[in-house]
Design an enzyme around this catalytic site. Structure first.
Site, short mmCIF file in Angstrom:
data_model
loop_
_atom_site.label_atom_id
_atom_site.label_comp_id
_atom_site.label_asym_id
_atom_site.label_seq_id
_atom_site.Cartn_x
_atom_site.Cartn_y
_atom_site.Cartn_z
N ARG A 18 8.39 -22.86 10.37
CA ARG A 18 8.87 -21.58 9.83
C ARG A 18 9.92 -21.02 10.77
O ARG A 18 9.74 -21.05 12.01
CB ARG A 18 7.73 -20.58 9.68
CG ARG A 18 6.78 -20.84 8.52
CD ARG A 18 7.42 -20.60 7.15
NE ARG A 18 6.50 -20.83 6.05
CZ ARG A 18 6.38 -21.98 5.39
NH1 ARG A 18 7.12 -23.03 5.72
NH2 ARG A 18 5.52 -22.09 4.38
N GLU A 48 15.81 -16.41 6.56
CA GLU A 48 16.12 -17.24 5.42
C GLU A 48 16.41 -16.40 4.18
O GLU A 48 15.64 -15.45 3.93
CB GLU A 48 14.88 -18.13 5.15
CG GLU A 48 15.22 -19.55 4.91
CD GLU A 48 13.97 -20.42 5.05
OE1 GLU A 48 13.56 -20.70 6.19
OE2 GLU A 48 13.44 -20.81 4.01
N HIS A 61 15.28 -25.74 3.83
CA HIS A 61 13.82 -25.64 3.64
C HIS A 61 13.33 -26.70 2.62
O HIS A 61 12.77 -26.36 1.58
CB HIS A 61 13.44 -24.22 3.17
CG HIS A 61 12.00 -23.90 3.42
ND1 HIS A 61 11.54 -22.66 3.76
CD2 HIS A 61 10.89 -24.68 3.37
CE1 HIS A 61 10.24 -22.67 3.90
NE2 HIS A 61 9.82 -23.91 3.66
P1 NAP Z 1 -2.32 -27.09 10.43
O1 NAP Z 1 -2.99 -28.38 10.10
O2 NAP Z 1 -3.11 -25.84 10.33
O3 NAP Z 1 -1.64 -27.24 11.86
C1 NAP Z 1 -1.15 -26.16 12.59
C2 NAP Z 1 -1.70 -26.30 14.00
O4 NAP Z 1 -1.13 -25.27 14.80
C3 NAP Z 1 -3.22 -26.16 14.05
O5 NAP Z 1 -3.77 -27.16 14.87
C4 NAP Z 1 -3.38 -24.77 14.65
O6 NAP Z 1 -4.59 -24.62 15.35
C5 NAP Z 1 -2.21 -24.71 15.57
N1 NAP Z 1 -1.90 -23.34 15.98
C6 NAP Z 1 -2.07 -22.19 15.29
N2 NAP Z 1 -1.66 -21.16 16.01
C7 NAP Z 1 -1.24 -21.64 17.19
C8 NAP Z 1 -0.71 -21.05 18.36
N3 NAP Z 1 -0.55 -19.73 18.47
N4 NAP Z 1 -0.38 -21.86 19.39
C9 NAP Z 1 -0.57 -23.20 19.30
N5 NAP Z 1 -1.07 -23.81 18.23
C10 NAP Z 1 -1.40 -23.05 17.18
O7 NAP Z 1 -1.06 -26.88 9.44
P2 NAP Z 1 -0.08 -28.01 8.88
O8 NAP Z 1 -0.55 -28.45 7.54
O9 NAP Z 1 0.19 -29.00 9.94
O10 NAP Z 1 1.23 -27.09 8.64
C11 NAP Z 1 1.87 -26.46 9.73
C12 NAP Z 1 2.96 -25.51 9.24
O11 NAP Z 1 4.07 -26.26 8.77
C13 NAP Z 1 2.57 -24.65 8.03
O12 NAP Z 1 1.87 -23.48 8.41
C14 NAP Z 1 3.89 -24.34 7.38
O13 NAP Z 1 4.37 -23.09 7.79
C15 NAP Z 1 4.82 -25.44 7.89
N6 NAP Z 1 5.34 -26.27 6.79
C16 NAP Z 1 6.66 -26.25 6.53
C17 NAP Z 1 7.17 -27.04 5.49
C18 NAP Z 1 8.63 -27.04 5.16
O14 NAP Z 1 8.98 -27.22 4.00
N7 NAP Z 1 9.51 -26.92 6.12
C19 NAP Z 1 6.31 -27.85 4.75
C20 NAP Z 1 4.97 -27.84 5.06
C21 NAP Z 1 4.47 -27.05 6.10
P3 NAP Z 1 -5.84 -23.95 14.58
O15 NAP Z 1 -6.18 -24.86 13.46
O16 NAP Z 1 -6.87 -23.85 15.61
O17 NAP Z 1 -5.35 -22.60 14.09
#
Ligand code: NAP
Length: 322
Positions: free
Chosen positions: A236, A265, A283
């Protein structure tokens, strides 16, 4: 029951919803305004939310018919999920189904900026390629380098899996480390964020956007990065302080950046698009037909479950009983 969908989606998942419910799809080539959204949601039981912002102001005005907001995306920072819970509204997202596709995109940006693919393409199209030159448009090696993954969840780990194929050294930072098995399988080493930034040749961001991660990568943290290092953000935009990034790129304090998302954005920080050491994308992290259709199927299943009185599979909040 009535389901409102705020942007066009493929017919197949919508037809699954239509088997049981009345589906109203916004047919404009733009997102609904806040007023249009309020009008639609006031008369809907479920909302398939495609990129719309649903803040407390909207939630205060939609009445009490709405039961579920099924976000079409894993990141749900566009929705005030806690406030929705207070109003008894379920919020769901679409995890897993987009993990590999988004990791591919982070890698596409990483490779493109390191090997100057977009610059090279522009150069050839402009007719400037006049014959092979041994040291024209040199890039940076990717294989064998160190990648630092910020947020080692689903997508972060998928990025790490790909790094193994490039024989890279994988560092990660996360609030909660993964299991020992995951760490071992990915040959990944935990590091605090500042140390990770100091040691990495590539930094790829995969944390969700929340109040803790807004500007996680600010001027101070950027100053820890090597002048030869690259930053990739397919998570993001507001996680990175974009003005500080612009200055670091402009002054060659870091080597380059690959960005799929932006702080304001769709606007870009003025000057960003003038730099040759950035690769920019609109995006499209999860942007393949297969994945985006599967995300719509997943959102539809969350709505069907909620409207059937079951707990939806991808609930992210805890709504108070109405
Ligand atoms: P996820 O499995 O929840 O992975 C995010 C990781 O970041 C988790 O391990 C989380 O830990 C950790 N985290 C949260 N807060 C943190 C902090 N302050 N410092 C360090 N680590 C932290 O999510 P995901 O499925 O991988 O997706 C991640 C992000 O990618 C989404 O939230 C979304 O915004 C973005 N995304 C973007 C696109 C795009 O089109 N560009 C597409 C898909 C996703 P905890 O589980 O302990 O909270």
């Amino acid at each position: 029951m009535k389901v409102y969908v705020s942007f066009w989606l493929p017919e197949e998942p919508l037809n699954v919803l239509r088997e049981k419910h009345t589906v109203v799809v916004n047919d404009e080539d733009r997102l609904p305004t806040a007023d249009e959204l309020v009008a639609q949601l006031s008369a809907a039981d479920a909302f398939l939310c495609v990129g719309s912002r649903v803040d407390s102001g909207v939630l205060d005005r939609v009445g009490n018919r709405l039961k579920i907001i099924a976000n079409w995306g894993v990141g749900y920072n566009n929705i005030d999920a806690e406030y929705a819970a207070q109003k008894g509204i379920m919020v769901t997202n679409t995890p897993d189904v987009l993990t590999e596709t988004t990791a591919d995109m982070a890698w596409a940006l990483l490779m493109a900026v390191a090997r100057r693919v977009v610059e090279a393409d522009t150069y050839v199209r402009a007719g400037r390629f006049q014959g092979f030159k041994p040291f024209a448009m040199m890039g940076s090696d990717v294989w064998g380098k160190t990648i630092g993954i910020v947020g080692f969840g689903r997508i972060g780990q998928a990025v790490g899996r790909r790094a193994l194929g490039f024989r890279m050294n994988v560092l990660y930072y996360d609030t909660v480390p993964p299991t020992r098995e995951v760490e071992q399988a990915l040959c990944a080493t935990y590091m605090d964020l500042d140390a990770l930034l100091q040691q990495s040749d590539f930094v790829s961001i995969h944390v969700p956007l929340n109040e803790e991660t807004r500007h996680l990568i600010d001027a101070r943290r950027l100053s820890h990065m090597k002048p030869t290092a690259f930053l990739v953000n397919a998570a993001r935009g507001p996680i990175v302080a974009e003005q500080a990034l612009l200055e670091a790129l402009r002054e060659n304090r870091i080597a380059g950046a690959g960005l799929d998302v932006f702080e304001h954005e769709p606007e870009l920080t003025p000057g960003l698009a003038d730099l040759s050491n950035v690769v920019l994308a609109p995006h499209i992290g999860s942007g393949t037909w297969e994945t985006r259709t599967n995300m719509a199927h997943m959102a539809a299943q969350n709505i069907i479950a909620a409207l059937d009185g079951r707990s939806p599979p991808n609930l992210v909040n805890r709504p108070v009983a109405g």
